[in-house]
Design an enzyme around this catalytic site. Sequence first.
Site, PDB file in Angstrom:
ATOM      1  N   ASN A 294     -15.183  12.229  -2.842  1.00  0.00           N
ATOM      2  CA  ASN A 294     -13.972  12.320  -3.282  1.00  0.00           C
ATOM      3  C   ASN A 294     -13.888  12.620  -4.689  1.00  0.00           C
ATOM      4  O   ASN A 294     -12.958  13.463  -5.044  1.00  0.00           O
ATOM      5  CB  ASN A 294     -13.147  11.053  -2.850  1.00  0.00           C
ATOM      6  CG  ASN A 294     -12.334  11.070  -1.748  1.00  0.00           C
ATOM      7  OD1 ASN A 294     -11.659  12.198  -1.371  1.00  0.00           O
ATOM      8  ND2 ASN A 294     -12.527  10.035  -0.852  1.00  0.00           N
TER       9      ASN A 294
ATOM     10  N   VAL B 107     -19.117  15.234   1.121  1.00  0.00           N
ATOM     11  CA  VAL B 107     -19.277  16.579   1.320  1.00  0.00           C
ATOM     12  C   VAL B 107     -20.536  17.393   1.364  1.00  0.00           C
ATOM     13  O   VAL B 107     -20.753  18.195   2.312  1.00  0.00           O
ATOM     14  CB  VAL B 107     -18.203  17.505   0.504  1.00  0.00           C
ATOM     15  CG1 VAL B 107     -17.991  18.764   0.828  1.00  0.00           C
ATOM     16  CG2 VAL B 107     -16.809  16.717   0.572  1.00  0.00           C
ATOM     17  N   GLY B 108     -21.391  16.966   0.406  1.00  0.00           N
ATOM     18  CA  GLY B 108     -22.413  17.525   0.169  1.00  0.00           C
ATOM     19  C   GLY B 108     -23.433  17.499   1.160  1.00  0.00           C
ATOM     20  O   GLY B 108     -24.356  18.246   1.657  1.00  0.00           O
TER      21      GLY B 108
ATOM     22  N   LEU C  26     -20.710  15.716  -4.544  1.00  0.00           N
ATOM     23  CA  LEU C  26     -19.539  16.092  -3.913  1.00  0.00           C
ATOM     24  C   LEU C  26     -18.698  15.113  -2.951  1.00  0.00           C
ATOM     25  O   LEU C  26     -18.863  15.083  -1.836  1.00  0.00           O
ATOM     26  CB  LEU C  26     -19.529  17.497  -3.277  1.00  0.00           C
ATOM     27  CG  LEU C  26     -20.265  18.525  -3.871  1.00  0.00           C
ATOM     28  CD1 LEU C  26     -20.399  19.777  -2.949  1.00  0.00           C
ATOM     29  CD2 LEU C  26     -19.426  18.961  -5.153  1.00  0.00           C
TER      30      LEU C  26
ATOM     31  N   GLU D 202     -26.425   4.517  -3.586  1.00  0.00           N
ATOM     32  CA  GLU D 202     -26.010   3.877  -4.717  1.00  0.00           C
ATOM     33  C   GLU D 202     -26.639   2.685  -4.712  1.00  0.00           C
ATOM     34  O   GLU D 202     -27.325   2.110  -5.998  1.00  0.00           O
ATOM     35  CB  GLU D 202     -24.676   4.023  -5.051  1.00  0.00           C
ATOM     36  CG  GLU D 202     -24.222   5.393  -5.504  1.00  0.00           C
ATOM     37  CD  GLU D 202     -22.734   5.580  -6.178  1.00  0.00           C
ATOM     38  OE1 GLU D 202     -21.852   4.944  -5.468  1.00  0.00           O
ATOM     39  OE2 GLU D 202     -22.659   6.305  -6.987  1.00  0.00           O
TER      40      GLU D 202
ATOM     41  N   ARG E 131      -7.915  15.006  -7.454  1.00  0.00           N
ATOM     42  CA  ARG E 131      -8.028  15.151  -9.148  1.00  0.00           C
ATOM     43  C   ARG E 131      -8.120  16.792  -9.256  1.00  0.00           C
ATOM     44  O   ARG E 131      -8.744  17.611  -8.354  1.00  0.00           O
ATOM     45  CB  ARG E 131      -8.923  14.788  -9.862  1.00  0.00           C
ATOM     46  CG  ARG E 131      -9.063  13.141  -9.803  1.00  0.00           C
ATOM     47  CD  ARG E 131     -10.123  12.496 -10.511  1.00  0.00           C
ATOM     48  NE  ARG E 131     -10.416  11.331  -9.804  1.00  0.00           N
ATOM     49  CZ  ARG E 131     -11.414  10.646  -9.721  1.00  0.00           C
ATOM     50  NH1 ARG E 131     -12.662  11.261 -10.122  1.00  0.00           N
ATOM     51  NH2 ARG E 131     -11.714   9.667  -9.140  1.00  0.00           N
TER      52      ARG E 131
ATOM     53  N   HIS F  30     -21.064   9.243 -12.227  1.00  0.00           N
ATOM     54  CA  HIS F  30     -21.911   9.736 -11.219  1.00  0.00           C
ATOM     55  C   HIS F  30     -23.229   9.593 -11.445  1.00  0.00           C
ATOM     56  O   HIS F  30     -24.243  10.010 -10.842  1.00  0.00           O
ATOM     57  CB  HIS F  30     -21.634  10.795 -10.312  1.00  0.00           C
ATOM     58  CG  HIS F  30     -20.036  11.024  -9.708  1.00  0.00           C
ATOM     59  ND1 HIS F  30     -19.506  12.271  -9.836  1.00  0.00           N
ATOM     60  CD2 HIS F  30     -19.511  10.161  -9.104  1.00  0.00           C
ATOM     61  CE1 HIS F  30     -18.356  11.928  -8.941  1.00  0.00           C
ATOM     62  NE2 HIS F  30     -18.418  10.712  -8.635  1.00  0.00           N
TER      63      HIS F  30
ATOM     64  N   ASP G 242      -9.329  15.243   3.184  1.00  0.00           N
ATOM     65  CA  ASP G 242     -10.183  15.127   3.927  1.00  0.00           C
ATOM     66  C   ASP G 242     -10.863  16.471   4.157  1.00  0.00           C
ATOM     67  O   ASP G 242     -10.148  17.519   4.906  1.00  0.00           O
ATOM     68  CB  ASP G 242      -9.891  14.493   5.369  1.00  0.00           C
ATOM     69  CG  ASP G 242     -10.862  14.258   6.402  1.00  0.00           C
ATOM     70  OD1 ASP G 242     -11.916  15.033   6.148  1.00  0.00           O
ATOM     71  OD2 ASP G 242     -10.778  13.706   7.274  1.00  0.00           O
TER      72      ASP G 242
ATOM     73  N   ARG H 158     -22.149  -2.495  -9.885  1.00  0.00           N
ATOM     74  CA  ARG H 158     -21.710  -1.319 -10.255  1.00  0.00           C
ATOM     75  C   ARG H 158     -20.521  -1.182 -11.305  1.00  0.00           C
ATOM     76  O   ARG H 158     -19.429  -1.620 -11.164  1.00  0.00           O
ATOM     77  CB  ARG H 158     -21.486  -0.058  -9.209  1.00  0.00           C
ATOM     78  CG  ARG H 158     -21.255   1.102  -9.777  1.00  0.00           C
ATOM     79  CD  ARG H 158     -21.093   2.123  -8.546  1.00  0.00           C
ATOM     80  NE  ARG H 158     -20.312   3.424  -8.959  1.00  0.00           N
ATOM     81  CZ  ARG H 158     -19.415   4.349  -8.460  1.00  0.00           C
ATOM     82  NH1 ARG H 158     -19.330   3.577  -7.358  1.00  0.00           N
ATOM     83  NH2 ARG H 158     -18.914   5.344  -8.790  1.00  0.00           N
TER      84      ARG H 158
ATOM     85  N   ASN I 133     -21.029  -2.865  -4.817  1.00  0.00           N
ATOM     86  CA  ASN I 133     -20.449  -1.457  -5.265  1.00  0.00           C
ATOM     87  C   ASN I 133     -19.013  -1.634  -5.097  1.00  0.00           C
ATOM     88  O   ASN I 133     -18.605  -1.487  -3.837  1.00  0.00           O
ATOM     89  CB  ASN I 133     -21.051  -0.558  -4.631  1.00  0.00           C
ATOM     90  CG  ASN I 133     -20.861   0.860  -5.250  1.00  0.00           C
ATOM     91  OD1 ASN I 133     -20.019   1.037  -6.062  1.00  0.00           O
ATOM     92  ND2 ASN I 133     -21.645   1.905  -4.724  1.00  0.00           N
TER      93      ASN I 133
HETATM   94  P1  ADP Z   1     -16.277   8.767  -2.046  1.00  0.00           P
HETATM   95  O1  ADP Z   1     -16.439   9.579  -3.119  1.00  0.00           O
HETATM   96  O2  ADP Z   1     -14.996   8.001  -1.931  1.00  0.00           O
HETATM   97  O3  ADP Z   1     -17.374   7.720  -1.829  1.00  0.00           O
HETATM   98  P2  ADP Z   1     -17.756  10.259  -0.076  1.00  0.00           P
HETATM   99  O4  ADP Z   1     -18.956  10.327  -0.743  1.00  0.00           O
HETATM  100  O5  ADP Z   1     -17.784   9.331   1.031  1.00  0.00           O
HETATM  101  O6  ADP Z   1     -16.439   9.517  -1.122  1.00  0.00           O
HETATM  102  O7  ADP Z   1     -17.137  11.742   0.329  1.00  0.00           O
HETATM  103  C1  ADP Z   1     -15.760  11.699   1.113  1.00  0.00           C
HETATM  104  C2  ADP Z   1     -15.547  13.296   1.340  1.00  0.00           C
HETATM  105  O8  ADP Z   1     -16.554  13.769   2.274  1.00  0.00           O
HETATM  106  C3  ADP Z   1     -14.240  13.258   2.086  1.00  0.00           C
HETATM  107  O9  ADP Z   1     -13.572  14.502   1.783  1.00  0.00           O
HETATM  108  C4  ADP Z   1     -14.692  13.641   3.389  1.00  0.00           C
HETATM  109  O10 ADP Z   1     -13.871  14.593   4.206  1.00  0.00           O
HETATM  110  C5  ADP Z   1     -16.151  14.203   3.124  1.00  0.00           C
HETATM  111  N1  ADP Z   1     -16.737  14.491   4.208  1.00  0.00           N
HETATM  112  C6  ADP Z   1     -17.363  13.391   5.183  1.00  0.00           C
HETATM  113  N2  ADP Z   1     -17.883  13.741   6.374  1.00  0.00           N
HETATM  114  C7  ADP Z   1     -17.738  15.116   6.271  1.00  0.00           C
HETATM  115  C8  ADP Z   1     -18.081  16.213   7.367  1.00  0.00           C
HETATM  116  N3  ADP Z   1     -18.585  15.985   8.490  1.00  0.00           N
HETATM  117  N4  ADP Z   1     -17.863  17.574   6.895  1.00  0.00           N
HETATM  118  C9  ADP Z   1     -17.034  17.693   5.940  1.00  0.00           C
HETATM  119  N5  ADP Z   1     -16.807  17.006   4.893  1.00  0.00           N
HETATM  120  C10 ADP Z   1     -17.044  15.732   5.079  1.00  0.00           C
END
Ligand code: ADP
Length: 401
Positions: free
Chosen positions: A206, A326-327, A204, A383, A236, A175, A277, A86, A29
């Site tokens: 990046n 985030v989710g 949710l 993934e 974005r 996604h 972040d 991927r 990936n």
């Molecule tokens: P990508 O799309 O790059 O794979 P991720 O799925 O890892 O990204 O998500 C990254 C996001 O998750 C960032 O905005 C990060 O701040 C957020 N994140 C990670 N851990 C936490 C947490 N404990 N609380 C809130 N947000 C978080």
Amino acid sequence: MLTSVDLNAVYKPGPEGGIFPVMRVLALNCGSSSVKSALIDTVQGRRMQEIHVDEVGGDLPAAVDKLLASYRKLASSQAPEAVVHRVVHGGETFRDPTRLDDSVLAQIEQLNHLAPLHNPPALAAINRARADLPDVPHFAVFDTAFHATLPDYAREYALPSDIRQRFGIRRFGFHGINHAHVAHSVAAYLRADVQTLRIISCHLGNGASVTAIDGGRSVDTSMGMTPLEGLVMGTRAGDVDPGVLLQLRREGHLDADQLDDLLNKRSGLKGLAGTNDVREIERRANAGDEGCILAIAMYVHRIRKYIGAYAAEMGGADVIAFTAGVGEHSALIRRRCSERLEFMGVALDVASNDALKLSSDHPLAAFNAAGSRVHLFAVRADEELSMALATASALGVNAKS
Ligand code: ADP
């Protein structure tokens, strides 16, 4: 940084010492700045080994070589039997996991203009991996494929048909690998046939997108022709009035590259709060930072708009699921997205939402109150596992799903 985790501890020997129908699939990936890989035992649905390279430093092929060298050292009884890659954009052509050969690769290359940041690095990695592991089949899975079922009224933009045809303009959605994984995971947890469920899946990370999954099929999704449409994301903008772009072009004299940079890299949470972040934004909002308070309010507002819209489209929802960085980790965002949805049958359990922790052993958790008509879930995105299972099933191996 190269991090390697040996997960052989979870690998179980075959029944009665006989030949175990292991299908070991190596999932690669590749993102713009990192490579994730995992060797998956698709019968157990488990990782045997995983290696991540976080900073590829602009030399993706070298990072892939380094990583594959570790897998090449494995004994033949442990070595990958197939590799899956991927690829973000499969355009109109690719709707299923596809075995790679020179002609398929040439067709994927023709889609580079649709995902200029994502498809070219994936192709570079595929070429390295095919050279390094020439004796096993290589497959590609596509982020757009799950959305091949979008009905025409959700797929098209209201532009003249000759313009749409000439420039290949339509919505694709992204996604998909993870949205499909979410749908199958919640159905398995609920012991329900996915065809009986109306699911709203909120990815949710990046990048971020919401998908309406009716009876196991994607019927609408918030990203469009490119990953720019929809939610407020890390960097974005998501939905903006196209008139804003005309204004920036005419009055601000921004050219296409400058607009691209603005919308892809300098907008979203980063544009609003100075960082993408979400942990940091939550901390600063708690301390009273107005920009961060507004950023969270806009982020949540946009997600709730899509949840409401997709419930209306499907005539209700049985499941709302939150996934990706985030989710999975932000109790605050999950709570604020799930509040004031009683009108559609959602009852949130604040304490279980706050206490919720996901791990590889607990990849899914519910946080709705007892008696809620709608199930609320957090689901761990995986993934690599989803890619490997899709490949095993394309190869006809009886994979656990
Ligand atoms: P990508 O799309 O790059 O794979 P991720 O799925 O890892 O990204 O998500 C990254 C996001 O998750 C960032 O905005 C990060 O701040 C957020 N994140 C990670 N851990 C936490 C947490 N404990 N609380 C809130 N947000 C978080």
